[in-house]
Write a protein that holds these residues in place. Sequence first.
Motif, PDB file in Angstrom:
ATOM      1  N   UNK A  91       0.725  -1.223   0.097  1.00  0.00           N
ATOM      2  CA  UNK A  91      -0.051  -0.076  -0.022  1.00  0.00           C
ATOM      3  C   UNK A  91       0.801   1.413  -0.159  1.00  0.00           C
ATOM      4  N   UNK A  92       2.194   1.192  -0.027  1.00  0.00           N
ATOM      5  CA  UNK A  92       2.874   2.418   0.190  1.00  0.00           C
ATOM      6  C   UNK A  92       3.111   2.798  -1.450  1.00  0.00           C
ATOM      7  N   UNK A  93       3.179   4.230  -1.537  1.00  0.00           N
ATOM      8  CA  UNK A  93       3.417   4.855  -2.683  1.00  0.00           C
ATOM      9  C   UNK A  93       4.748   4.788  -3.398  1.00  0.00           C
ATOM     10  N   UNK A  94       4.929   5.032  -4.459  1.00  0.00           N
ATOM     11  CA  UNK A  94       6.409   4.972  -4.979  1.00  0.00           C
ATOM     12  C   UNK A  94       7.217   6.264  -4.298  1.00  0.00           C
ATOM     13  N   UNK A  95       6.448   7.224  -3.991  1.00  0.00           N
ATOM     14  CA  UNK A  95       7.181   8.283  -3.264  1.00  0.00           C
ATOM     15  C   UNK A  95       7.743   8.149  -1.842  1.00  0.00           C
ATOM     16  N   UNK A  96       6.937   7.466  -1.142  1.00  0.00           N
ATOM     17  CA  UNK A  96       7.322   7.031   0.210  1.00  0.00           C
ATOM     18  C   UNK A  96       8.212   5.924   0.060  1.00  0.00           C
ATOM     19  N   UNK A  97       7.999   5.007  -0.727  1.00  0.00           N
ATOM     20  CA  UNK A  97       9.338   3.861  -0.996  1.00  0.00           C
ATOM     21  C   UNK A  97      10.610   4.613  -1.352  1.00  0.00           C
ATOM     22  N   UNK A  98      10.670   5.492  -2.033  1.00  0.00           N
ATOM     23  CA  UNK A  98      11.937   5.967  -2.704  1.00  0.00           C
ATOM     24  C   UNK A  98      12.369   6.939  -1.677  1.00  0.00           C
ATOM     25  N   UNK A  99      11.504   7.397  -0.732  1.00  0.00           N
ATOM     26  CA  UNK A  99      11.952   8.403   0.443  1.00  0.00           C
ATOM     27  C   UNK A  99      12.847   7.170   1.476  1.00  0.00           C
ATOM     28  N   UNK A 100      12.155   6.166   1.530  1.00  0.00           N
ATOM     29  CA  UNK A 100      12.663   5.117   2.565  1.00  0.00           C
ATOM     30  C   UNK A 100      14.100   4.787   1.913  1.00  0.00           C
ATOM     31  N   UNK A 101      14.237   4.411   0.446  1.00  0.00           N
ATOM     32  CA  UNK A 101      15.402   4.014   0.042  1.00  0.00           C
ATOM     33  C   UNK A 101      16.643   5.011   0.030  1.00  0.00           C
ATOM     34  N   UNK A 102      16.049   6.312  -0.169  1.00  0.00           N
ATOM     35  CA  UNK A 102      17.066   7.344   0.347  1.00  0.00           C
ATOM     36  C   UNK A 102      17.772   7.341   1.485  1.00  0.00           C
ATOM     37  N   UNK A 103      16.807   7.409   2.580  1.00  0.00           N
ATOM     38  CA  UNK A 103      17.260   7.489   3.863  1.00  0.00           C
ATOM     39  C   UNK A 103      18.241   6.085   4.201  1.00  0.00           C
ATOM     40  N   UNK A 104      17.673   5.306   3.896  1.00  0.00           N
ATOM     41  CA  UNK A 104      18.407   4.067   4.161  1.00  0.00           C
ATOM     42  C   UNK A 104      20.044   4.039   3.511  1.00  0.00           C
ATOM     43  N   UNK A 105      19.813   4.508   2.183  1.00  0.00           N
ATOM     44  CA  UNK A 105      21.267   4.696   1.513  1.00  0.00           C
ATOM     45  C   UNK A 105      22.057   5.606   2.405  1.00  0.00           C
ATOM     46  N   UNK A 106      21.656   6.825   2.573  1.00  0.00           N
ATOM     47  CA  UNK A 106      22.125   7.812   3.365  1.00  0.00           C
ATOM     48  C   UNK A 106      22.957   7.226   4.825  1.00  0.00           C
ATOM     49  N   UNK A 107      21.830   6.586   5.519  1.00  0.00           N
ATOM     50  CA  UNK A 107      22.326   5.899   6.546  1.00  0.00           C
ATOM     51  C   UNK A 107      23.839   5.005   6.361  1.00  0.00           C
ATOM     52  N   UNK A 108      23.608   4.289   5.405  1.00  0.00           N
ATOM     53  CA  UNK A 108      24.480   3.415   5.127  1.00  0.00           C
ATOM     54  C   UNK A 108      25.916   3.987   4.859  1.00  0.00           C
ATOM     55  N   UNK A 109      25.708   4.928   3.783  1.00  0.00           N
ATOM     56  CA  UNK A 109      27.006   5.677   3.548  1.00  0.00           C
ATOM     57  C   UNK A 109      27.577   6.589   4.623  1.00  0.00           C
ATOM     58  N   UNK A 110      26.872   6.959   5.636  1.00  0.00           N
ATOM     59  CA  UNK A 110      27.342   7.502   6.836  1.00  0.00           C
ATOM     60  C   UNK A 110      27.842   6.594   7.663  1.00  0.00           C
ATOM     61  N   UNK A 111      27.480   5.346   7.617  1.00  0.00           N
ATOM     62  CA  UNK A 111      28.232   4.252   8.712  1.00  0.00           C
ATOM     63  C   UNK A 111      29.457   3.949   8.155  1.00  0.00           C
ATOM     64  N   UNK A 112      29.372   3.703   6.723  1.00  0.00           N
ATOM     65  CA  UNK A 112      30.434   3.230   6.316  1.00  0.00           C
ATOM     66  C   UNK A 112      31.487   4.194   6.146  1.00  0.00           C
ATOM     67  N   UNK A 113      31.375   5.397   5.917  1.00  0.00           N
ATOM     68  CA  UNK A 113      32.298   6.556   6.207  1.00  0.00           C
ATOM     69  C   UNK A 113      33.102   6.507   7.583  1.00  0.00           C
ATOM     70  N   UNK A 114      32.020   6.387   8.583  1.00  0.00           N
ATOM     71  CA  UNK A 114      32.486   6.448  10.103  1.00  0.00           C
ATOM     72  C   UNK A 114      33.462   5.310  10.343  1.00  0.00           C
TER      73      UNK A 114
END
Length: 251
Positions: A195-218
């Motif tokens: 039931x999630x829209x593509x906008x909300x799904x893409x937002x979740x992808x963006x958040x997860x990707x940003x979190x992963x990059x930040x943790x990898x950088x740390x």
Amino acid sequence: MDDEFIKGLQQFQQHALGLQNMLTDMQSRMSQGGEGTDAQGAVTVRLAPDGLPESIMAASDWQRRQGPEAIGAAVGEAYGAAMSEQMAGWAQAFEDSDWQAKAEQLDGPIGKSGPASAPAAPPEIPERDLRYVVARPLDELAEDVLSAFDAVDRLEEAASEPAVVEGTCSGRYVTLVVTKGALRSCEVDRSWATGQSYLRLNQAFEEALGDARAKLGSAEAVAMEGLAGLRMDSLLDEALAVIRDPKRFID
């Protein structure tokens, strides 16, 4: 300085310059990214130059193309397609650059390949200021040097097993597992995705990707801090001071 030694340095410098030019040409020809989509067209992944996804985008009608239980796997499939496109671009770059002929020119003894050219100026080696190096007993210096070598060995062992981190969105509905240069997996909570829209799904992808990059950088920053803490410059200065004037450091 011995003339033969200077000549050897000049030849090495010319050889290294030729290799650097070849690699620079190859890099300029290579595609800096790639884009791939899963077979059903539900997700598109665009690669960043470092090999990780730059973006993960679900299609506006993703639910018609993939079920909520399969959207995570679709991300992995799209990433694989993007990597394949990137590899194909690299292969074409190798073919277009005539790299084999260039490599053969660099093959053989240093300084023996390519047309003769005017000798290059000897490379300048900066002098280190050792006037203020604090004298320590040789046994203390040797112990610190050996400890530093051991620490470097441990860092190299850790580098051979790159950090693997998890990036998540708020609510932890999307989880990306990444390591340096690669996406390992993507998991999407099925009940949430329904039931999630593509906008909300893409937002979740963006958040997860940003979190992963930040943790990898740390994780990478921690490794670099460990290397900086070895005081390699200070140990080098002490060792050079001993070589220049051993009597200062002998009781």
